[in-house]
Scaffold this motif. Structure first.
Motif, mmCIF file in Angstrom:
data_model
loop_
_atom_site.group_PDB
_atom_site.id
_atom_site.type_symbol
_atom_site.label_atom_id
_atom_site.label_comp_id
_atom_site.label_asym_id
_atom_site.label_seq_id
_atom_site.Cartn_x
_atom_site.Cartn_y
_atom_site.Cartn_z
ATOM 1 N N LYS A 87 0.715 -1.066 0.016
ATOM 2 C CA LYS A 87 0.035 -0.101 -0.015
ATOM 3 C C LYS A 87 1.107 1.362 -0.071
ATOM 4 N N VAL A 90 2.369 1.886 -3.482
ATOM 5 C CA VAL A 90 1.511 2.341 -4.470
ATOM 6 C C VAL A 90 0.930 3.480 -4.108
ATOM 7 N N GLU A 91 0.671 4.291 -2.969
ATOM 8 C CA GLU A 91 0.408 5.126 -2.834
ATOM 9 C C GLU A 91 1.283 6.440 -3.067
ATOM 10 N N LEU A 94 1.108 6.730 -6.931
ATOM 11 C CA LEU A 94 0.086 7.417 -7.484
ATOM 12 C C LEU A 94 0.063 8.901 -7.013
ATOM 13 N N MET A 240 -2.426 -6.558 -12.475
ATOM 14 C CA MET A 240 -3.577 -5.658 -12.326
ATOM 15 C C MET A 240 -2.963 -4.149 -12.611
ATOM 16 N N VAL A 242 -3.109 -0.169 -11.696
ATOM 17 C CA VAL A 242 -3.631 0.862 -10.730
ATOM 18 C C VAL A 242 -3.382 2.185 -11.169
ATOM 19 N N SER A 243 -4.286 3.125 -11.230
ATOM 20 C CA SER A 243 -4.008 4.486 -11.578
ATOM 21 C C SER A 243 -5.145 5.526 -11.135
ATOM 22 N N ARG A 244 -4.833 6.784 -10.810
ATOM 23 C CA ARG A 244 -5.837 7.701 -10.552
ATOM 24 C C ARG A 244 -6.069 8.461 -11.634
ATOM 25 N N LYS A 251 -6.856 0.607 -20.590
ATOM 26 C CA LYS A 251 -6.983 -0.068 -19.454
ATOM 27 C C LYS A 251 -6.314 -1.426 -19.299
#
Length: 263
Positions: A87, A90-91, A94, A240, A242-244, A251
């Motif tokens: 986490k 990843v944060e 992002l 997978m 992951v994107s904001r 995708k």
């Protein structure tokens, strides 16, 4: 002590009675993999194992031999610690406006695939004390397992596997898996391991860049697995994105393990 002054593990302590236990949820399956092979071992041998693996673990942790990104089978570590580590990475990515690709890798019959020469070489290369090396070699040499049913009895020698039910199994697995955690990954990639599971976290400024980095790292992992006689389960490994970002970007990602597209 042996005749040459080298430590040895008595052969009678290396004979296991194999008890196949059906895995939860697999009761109706006809696949052989529905069974978990539990080893019933000599009590005196298990006491010796506990002392042996305690000494090896003390050496491994006191010398920082084990990678900090291995959270499984490690004192005072849990799945929560591993999840928090993922986490955090990843944060951070992002918040920097980057793309992240997560790849979850599953090893086929993990503990059964532990290759003993690799474990011994890992200990030798990292200068594990000679007395522990001698004892581990003896512990792994000439092991056998007996399987009895109502109609048959089989006695076979075994040359790999971290015996499920043994005291040494988890510690020896970590020693082998440590080589994977120590691969020369790029700065944009982190590998978070928990026992026989691995999460690969790769960052990139675009989907294509993150894809390329991920495939490069998976090529390294595939080569490691081949050298260590380990197979990854393509069907249980996943990828997978992951994107904001709100802008239109594709995708779908093209990430491959053993030339097979991960989904």
């Amino acid at each position: 002590m042996g005749a040459c002054g080298k430590e040895f593990f008595p052969k009678r302590w290396k004979r296991a009675k194999l008890i196949p236990i059906v895995k939860p949820g697999k009761e109706g399956s006809e696949e052989l993999t529905k069974f978990a092979p539990i080893n019933l071992l000599n009590i005196e041998g298990k006491i010796m194992e506990m002392m042996l693996i305690s000494r090896i673990n003390y050496w491994a942790y006191s010398t920082n031999f084990l990678n900090d990104n291995e959270y499984g089978l490690t004192p005072q570590m849990s799945t929560i610690d591993a999840a928090i580590a993922v986490k955090r990475i990843v944060e951070e990515a992002l918040n920097a406006g980057e793309i992240v690709i997560l790849v979850s890798l599953d090893i086929r019959t993990a503990f059964d695939s532990a290759w003993w020469p690799n474990i011994i070489k890992s200990l030798q290369d990292c200068r594990c004390p000679k007395n522990l090396n001698y004892l581990i070699k003896s512990y792994l040499n000439q092991r056998s397992a007996i399987l009895s049913t109502n109609s048959i009895k089989m006695d076979r020698g075994i040359s790999r596997v971290c015996p499920q039910g043994s005291c040494c199994g988890p510690g020896l697995w970590n020693i082998q898996y440590n080589l994977l955690s120590n691969l020369n990954f790029g700065k944009q990639t982190k590998a978070i391991a928990f026992a026989d599971d691995l999460i690969l976290v790769t960052r990139g400024k675009t989907v294509v860049e993150a894809e390329n980095y991920t495939n490069i790292e998976l090529t390294k992992i595939t080569a490691w697995a081949r050298d260590c006689k380990i197979e990854f389960n393509d069907d249980k490994s996943t990828a997978m994105l992951v994107s904001r970002r709100k802008r239109n970007e594709r995708k779908e990602i093209n990430v491959f393990l053993n030339y097979k597209l991960l989904k």
